[in-house]
Design a protein around this motif. Sequence first.
Motif, PDB file in Angstrom:
ATOM      1  N   THR A  93      -1.904   6.311  -2.485  1.00  0.00           N
ATOM      2  CA  THR A  93      -1.235   5.418  -1.530  1.00  0.00           C
ATOM      3  C   THR A  93      -1.185   3.992  -2.056  1.00  0.00           C
ATOM      4  OG1 THR A  93      -1.850   6.792   0.360  1.00  0.00           O
ATOM      5  CG2 THR A  93      -1.344   4.482   0.808  1.00  0.00           C
ATOM      6  N   TYR A  94      -2.279   3.531  -2.635  1.00  0.00           N
ATOM      7  CA  TYR A  94      -2.288   2.162  -3.168  1.00  0.00           C
ATOM      8  C   TYR A  94      -1.383   2.045  -4.393  1.00  0.00           C
ATOM      9  CZ  TYR A  94      -5.609  -0.223  -0.185  1.00  0.00           C
ATOM     10  OH  TYR A  94      -6.190  -0.850   0.884  1.00  0.00           O
ATOM     11  N   ASN A 140       2.093   1.831  -3.109  1.00  0.00           N
ATOM     12  CA  ASN A 140       2.315   0.547  -2.452  1.00  0.00           C
ATOM     13  C   ASN A 140       2.679  -0.541  -3.455  1.00  0.00           C
ATOM     14  OD1 ASN A 140       0.790  -2.235  -1.550  1.00  0.00           O
ATOM     15  ND2 ASN A 140       1.786  -1.220   0.192  1.00  0.00           N
ATOM     16  N   ARG A 141       2.082  -0.464  -4.636  1.00  0.00           N
ATOM     17  CA  ARG A 141       2.309  -1.514  -5.632  1.00  0.00           C
ATOM     18  C   ARG A 141       3.529  -1.235  -6.497  1.00  0.00           C
ATOM     19  NH1 ARG A 141       2.140  -4.485  -4.089  1.00  0.00           N
ATOM     20  NH2 ARG A 141       1.859  -6.030  -5.700  1.00  0.00           N
ATOM     21  N   HIS A 148       1.250  -5.218   3.018  1.00  0.00           N
ATOM     22  CA  HIS A 148       0.330  -4.749   4.054  1.00  0.00           C
ATOM     23  C   HIS A 148       1.047  -3.923   5.124  1.00  0.00           C
ATOM     24  CE1 HIS A 148      -3.327  -4.644   6.385  1.00  0.00           C
ATOM     25  NE2 HIS A 148      -2.667  -5.083   7.453  1.00  0.00           N
ATOM     26  N   PHE A 177      -0.634  -7.075  -1.855  1.00  0.00           N
ATOM     27  CA  PHE A 177      -0.185  -5.790  -1.331  1.00  0.00           C
ATOM     28  C   PHE A 177       0.915  -6.000  -0.303  1.00  0.00           C
ATOM     29  CE2 PHE A 177      -4.614  -4.798  -2.543  1.00  0.00           C
ATOM     30  CZ  PHE A 177      -4.368  -3.726  -3.379  1.00  0.00           C
ATOM     31  N   TRP A 237      -7.117  -0.856 -12.513  1.00  0.00           N
ATOM     32  CA  TRP A 237      -7.237   0.307 -11.642  1.00  0.00           C
ATOM     33  C   TRP A 237      -7.082   1.615 -12.396  1.00  0.00           C
ATOM     34  CZ3 TRP A 237      -9.630   0.371  -7.343  1.00  0.00           C
ATOM     35  CH2 TRP A 237      -9.730  -0.786  -6.589  1.00  0.00           C
ATOM     36  N   THR A 261      -6.127   7.753  -0.814  1.00  0.00           N
ATOM     37  CA  THR A 261      -6.080   6.297  -0.912  1.00  0.00           C
ATOM     38  C   THR A 261      -5.621   5.850  -2.298  1.00  0.00           C
ATOM     39  OG1 THR A 261      -7.781   5.989   0.782  1.00  0.00           O
ATOM     40  CG2 THR A 261      -7.493   4.203  -0.801  1.00  0.00           C
ATOM     41  N   LEU A 291      -9.929  -1.729   4.527  1.00  0.00           N
ATOM     42  CA  LEU A 291      -9.816  -0.451   3.819  1.00  0.00           C
ATOM     43  C   LEU A 291     -11.011   0.447   4.098  1.00  0.00           C
ATOM     44  CD1 LEU A 291      -8.747   1.506   1.623  1.00  0.00           C
ATOM     45  CD2 LEU A 291      -9.898   0.053  -0.068  1.00  0.00           C
ATOM     46  N   LEU A 311       1.123  -0.444   3.783  1.00  0.00           N
ATOM     47  CA  LEU A 311      -0.211   0.157   3.854  1.00  0.00           C
ATOM     48  C   LEU A 311      -0.574   0.521   5.291  1.00  0.00           C
ATOM     49  CD1 LEU A 311      -2.472  -1.884   1.402  1.00  0.00           C
ATOM     50  CD2 LEU A 311      -1.714   0.478   1.183  1.00  0.00           C
TER      51      LEU A 311
END
Length: 682
Positions: free
Chosen positions: A70-71, A74-75, A196, A194, A144, A67, A269, A199
């Motif tokens: 992946t996040y 994604n960004r 989405h 995000f 993050w 995760t 999530l 994701l």
Amino acid sequence: MKNRWHHVPVLHTLHMPEKKANWLELFYDLIYVAAFIQLGNAFSHDISLFNFLKITGIFVPLWLTWTGYTYYSNRYTVDDLLHRMLVFLHMFAIGAMAIAIPWVLKGSPLFFGAAYAVAQLIIALLYLRTYVQQENGKAYTRYWGSVFFLSAAVWAASLPFSGMMYWGWALGACLILIAPALTHARALVEAFPFDHEHLSERYGLLTIIVLGESFVKVLSELSGGASGIVEVFQASFALLITCCIWWLYFDDVAGTALKKSPFAMVFWLLAHLPLQLSIVLLGVGIKKTLNYGLLEVLPLKYALLLTGALGTIFLATALIDAVTLRNNFEINDQIRVYIRFFSGLVILLIGQTSQSMQAGWLLGACLFICVFQIFFDIWAAPEQWEAHAHDSAPQLTEEHTFTPVAFETDPVRKGVPSALKKDLYFYFLDASWGQLIVSLFFLFLLSNVFFASLYLLQPHSINNATLHSFADAFFFSVQTMSTIGYGALSPQGHYANSLVTLEAAFGLLGIAVVTGLVFAKLSRPNARIVFSRNMLIQSIQGQRYLVFRMGNARGNDIVEAKVSVTLLVNETTQEGQQMSRMYDLSLVRSQTPFFKLSWLVMHPLTPESPFFELGFNNPALQRLVVTVSGHDSIFSSTIYTRQTYGPQDILEDRYFEDMVSTLPDGRILMDFDKFHQLKPGA
């Protein structure tokens, strides 16, 4: 052409093209295939509550590492040498975690913990590299990056202290799990939304990976021992449950939009964590069922594993459904949530009473509930569309021509607020008789399985019933719900009598609702009026008319019948806007005292007619809509019906064959075989 040596990470924003999973992400996922297979095999060797807790404790860090990357992907979009090297190192760290799984289960978690700390540190380095090189979104990368660095530091700091190691690991994992729900994190999501769709695609791919675990387990079990036709049939029967889970996830969860709620993304999530863990465990449970015949009783721990995993999947899906929107779902979204939740609860109850039924009945009950979900989704969302065809208005030009509206079929409704969608009563009232009967049958069986499981939770709660007999409990539930009560079976004790009271009330309420539904559908009047297939242009007494024919197929009196004909034409306003304009056509007779036989509806083609200027070959002509209403003497209520004609349905210089004649005894004959037949003009 970009330099492969060095890129600046680009923050992906909503105005950019939709992201798709790239080749590096797909390659990255392969290491998790090996990790989950290793995890499933480790749990398969020791099915116990303590081992389940250890497997869960291993799965959570693995899931968090996937995760985390992946996040980040994604960004941010980046593909240079440094990024690839960091991702490869991250994969090696995950591989080390997979190798260390058996060591953790044997009480040697040091290597696993060190590999996890390295994996999370690499995620922090990805954010640090982005923070240094990319000015846009520094608040996001700082937050993050700090979260993942702190989690890695906590794990690393706990490694030397064997007594505190697991507490440190739990704290490090909780830091990441709680971080998305904090106010600052949700504010960052608002500022940097995000993608989405990306994701959803990534989590769908991970779900495919964990679903594949079931097939790997079953095929390895079949290939490792003697397997005949019976074993293959049993394996296929069990794997149908996996196919149903795939169907439900990718028809329901994948691709759905999030509701506009502060915690929607958080719940979406976190619900994937128990969902995907349960799918891994479901594969182990299905594998264990192959060691027992369909006529044998599964050991309790295997039955609880199978039903617990499947029930948790439905509960997690219900949580995801609660925070997502399904635009092509005709029924209120809350009903979908309730059905998922209730189905999960029933499956968990079946697991508690599994020792009262054979393995075949246990698998059959689980498969029955899964199939019920699929049929419900199909009936509630009968239409599909291409999303790109509706996302934006078409660019119209002078040469643009409209496609005629298909009035004969229901339009697809997209974006309807959930509160304004069909409720269950309206859905059943509008459904066909077949859909209603099958749906009620499913609900009836599911309700009785639920109450039968509740009765079996306490032994000896039903007099004269075989101990631990699911069949006796089920049939007793049927008798109670339907208020039959043959007298052979009866409740015993306060627990059973309380359940009987509850079920009897539920049954009476259900009978009242079903009776109302059936009566409403039976008493709803339907006009049985036949319309000619074509409209005709013909001359009558030297005057040109547009005509069509209607016939009363029932032959009953329709009093004060009225007919109207509306022409739909596509027009362009002075401002260049396209619109559909309606013209009411004048009729020689638009009303009749009673409509019992046939009716020739006539529109004179005079200079006042819209067709006088438009003609019949004009591409702007769209449809002619005919509506008929009247008072039905049998139903004592007003009936309505509708028919549409297109320009291609209009024929010139044709006449209808005579369909009314007189029998020798003086009665009138209506020959509907000739209703649509035509003859040329004189």
